[in-house]
Scaffold this motif. Structure first.
Motif, PDB file in Angstrom:
ATOM      1  N   LEU A   1      -8.330  -3.675  -8.505  1.00 16.13           N
ATOM      2  CA  LEU A   1      -7.408  -3.467  -7.783  1.00 16.13           C
ATOM      3  C   LEU A   1      -6.266  -4.461  -8.219  1.00 16.13           C
ATOM      4  N   ALA A   2      -5.273  -3.524  -8.387  1.00 15.56           N
ATOM      5  CA  ALA A   2      -3.899  -4.416  -8.818  1.00 15.56           C
ATOM      6  C   ALA A   2      -2.734  -4.402  -7.763  1.00 15.56           C
ATOM      7  N   VAL A   3      -3.142  -4.217  -6.611  1.00 17.51           N
ATOM      8  CA  VAL A   3      -2.144  -4.524  -5.306  1.00 17.51           C
ATOM      9  C   VAL A   3      -2.044  -5.647  -4.596  1.00 17.51           C
ATOM     10  N   ASP A   4      -0.803  -6.505  -4.797  1.00 25.45           N
ATOM     11  CA  ASP A   4      -1.012  -7.985  -4.237  1.00 25.45           C
ATOM     12  C   ASP A   4      -0.318  -7.749  -3.027  1.00 25.45           C
ATOM     13  N   ILE A   5      -0.643  -8.876  -2.337  1.00 26.66           N
ATOM     14  CA  ILE A   5       0.026  -8.872  -0.773  1.00 26.66           C
ATOM     15  C   ILE A   5       1.497  -9.178  -0.806  1.00 26.66           C
ATOM     16  N   GLY A   6       2.090  -8.264  -0.292  1.00 30.27           N
ATOM     17  CA  GLY A   6       3.767  -8.399  -0.365  1.00 30.27           C
ATOM     18  C   GLY A   6       4.121  -7.014  -1.120  1.00 30.27           C
ATOM     19  N   SER A   7       3.389  -6.282  -1.878  1.00 35.32           N
ATOM     20  CA  SER A   7       3.915  -5.327  -2.711  1.00 35.32           C
ATOM     21  C   SER A   7       3.801  -4.023  -1.892  1.00 35.32           C
ATOM     22  N   THR A   8       4.533  -3.074  -2.176  1.00 31.38           N
ATOM     23  CA  THR A   8       4.589  -1.884  -1.765  1.00 31.38           C
ATOM     24  C   THR A   8       3.566  -1.055  -2.119  1.00 31.38           C
ATOM     25  N   ALA A   9       2.712  -0.275  -1.462  1.00 32.61           N
ATOM     26  CA  ALA A   9       1.471   0.319  -1.852  1.00 32.61           C
ATOM     27  C   ALA A   9       1.422   1.818  -1.014  1.00 32.61           C
TER      28      ALA A   9
ATOM     29  N   GLY B   1       3.412   1.776   2.599  1.00 31.85           N
ATOM     30  CA  GLY B   1       3.566   0.527   3.379  1.00 31.85           C
ATOM     31  C   GLY B   1       3.767  -0.812   2.585  1.00 31.85           C
ATOM     32  N   ARG B   2       3.978  -2.009   3.039  1.00 31.93           N
ATOM     33  CA  ARG B   2       3.819  -3.204   2.425  1.00 31.93           C
ATOM     34  C   ARG B   2       2.386  -3.949   2.840  1.00 31.93           C
ATOM     35  N   VAL B   3       1.689  -4.125   1.778  1.00 30.04           N
ATOM     36  CA  VAL B   3       0.525  -5.025   1.987  1.00 30.04           C
ATOM     37  C   VAL B   3       0.608  -6.170   2.535  1.00 30.04           C
ATOM     38  N   MET B   4      -0.016  -6.553   3.719  1.00 32.41           N
ATOM     39  CA  MET B   4       0.192  -7.583   4.525  1.00 32.41           C
ATOM     40  C   MET B   4      -0.928  -8.680   4.531  1.00 32.41           C
ATOM     41  N   ALA B   5      -2.087  -7.974   4.212  1.00 32.71           N
ATOM     42  CA  ALA B   5      -3.427  -8.979   4.119  1.00 32.71           C
ATOM     43  C   ALA B   5      -4.709  -8.301   3.733  1.00 32.71           C
ATOM     44  N   TYR B   6      -5.760  -8.748   3.129  1.00 34.15           N
ATOM     45  CA  TYR B   6      -6.831  -8.132   2.800  1.00 34.15           C
ATOM     46  C   TYR B   6      -7.822  -9.065   3.944  1.00 34.15           C
TER      47      TYR B   6
ATOM     48  N   LEU C   1      -1.759  -2.697   5.882  1.00 32.31           N
ATOM     49  CA  LEU C   1      -0.296  -2.188   5.503  1.00 32.31           C
ATOM     50  C   LEU C   1       0.459  -2.145   6.709  1.00 32.31           C
ATOM     51  N   ARG C   2       1.730  -2.296   6.608  1.00 25.75           N
ATOM     52  CA  ARG C   2       2.747  -2.201   7.759  1.00 25.75           C
ATOM     53  C   ARG C   2       3.805  -1.159   6.822  1.00 25.75           C
ATOM     54  N   PRO C   3       4.118  -0.315   8.064  1.00 32.51           N
ATOM     55  CA  PRO C   3       5.325   0.657   7.641  1.00 32.51           C
ATOM     56  C   PRO C   3       6.505  -0.182   6.652  1.00 32.51           C
ATOM     57  N   LEU C   4       7.207   0.419   5.954  1.00 34.56           N
ATOM     58  CA  LEU C   4       8.453  -0.411   5.218  1.00 34.56           C
ATOM     59  C   LEU C   4       9.516  -0.443   6.156  1.00 34.56           C
ATOM     60  N   GLY C   5       9.543   0.331   7.376  1.00 35.77           N
ATOM     61  CA  GLY C   5      10.660   0.219   8.223  1.00 35.77           C
ATOM     62  C   GLY C   5      10.468  -0.761   9.329  1.00 35.77           C
ATOM     63  N   GLY C   6       9.180  -1.267   9.370  1.00 37.55           N
ATOM     64  CA  GLY C   6       8.578  -1.877  10.638  1.00 37.55           C
ATOM     65  C   GLY C   6       7.548  -1.102  11.407  1.00 37.55           C
TER      66      GLY C   6
ATOM     67  N   VAL D   1       2.778   1.671  -5.897  1.00 37.49           N
ATOM     68  CA  VAL D   1       3.880   2.654  -5.741  1.00 37.49           C
ATOM     69  C   VAL D   1       5.293   1.856  -6.826  1.00 37.49           C
ATOM     70  N   THR D   2       5.863   2.697  -7.369  1.00 35.11           N
ATOM     71  CA  THR D   2       6.983   2.271  -8.197  1.00 35.11           C
ATOM     72  C   THR D   2       8.169   1.978  -7.089  1.00 35.11           C
TER      73      THR D   2
END
Length: 82
Positions: A13-21, A30-35, A42-47, A61-62
């Motif tokens: 898995l190549a998805v880091d905390i803080g990245s968009t997935a 959403g943005r990866v917040m934690a494992y 994940l949290r929605p990008l708009g909050g 995601v790109t």
């Protein structure tokens, strides 16, 4: 804080905390917040409220893919009464 030797993510898995997935099971971005507990949070990008996803269902995601939800949220907010 999770140390590299304690990283709960599968090695593939190549998805880091803080990245968009993308959560492919829910078709949400959403943005990866934690494992935690074998799940990704994940949290929605708009909050908004975080949701848990199985790491197998999450893919990076790109930048251009992540802009769509941000623009949609900005457009929604622009139509709200002040």
């Amino acid at each position: 804080m999770t140390h590299a030797s304690e990283d709960p993510r599968p090695r593939s898995l190549a998805v880091d905390i803080g990245s968009t997935a993308r959560d492919t099971a829910r078709e949400r971005v959403g943005r990866v917040m934690a494992y935690e507990g074998g799940r990704m949070w994940l949290r929605p990008l708009g909050g908004g409220c975080e949701w848990a996803a199985s790491p197998e269902d999450v893919e990076p995601v790109t930048l251009s893919e992540s802009l769509g939800p941000l623009v949609a949220e900005a457009n929604r907010r622009s139509t709200e009464p002040r």
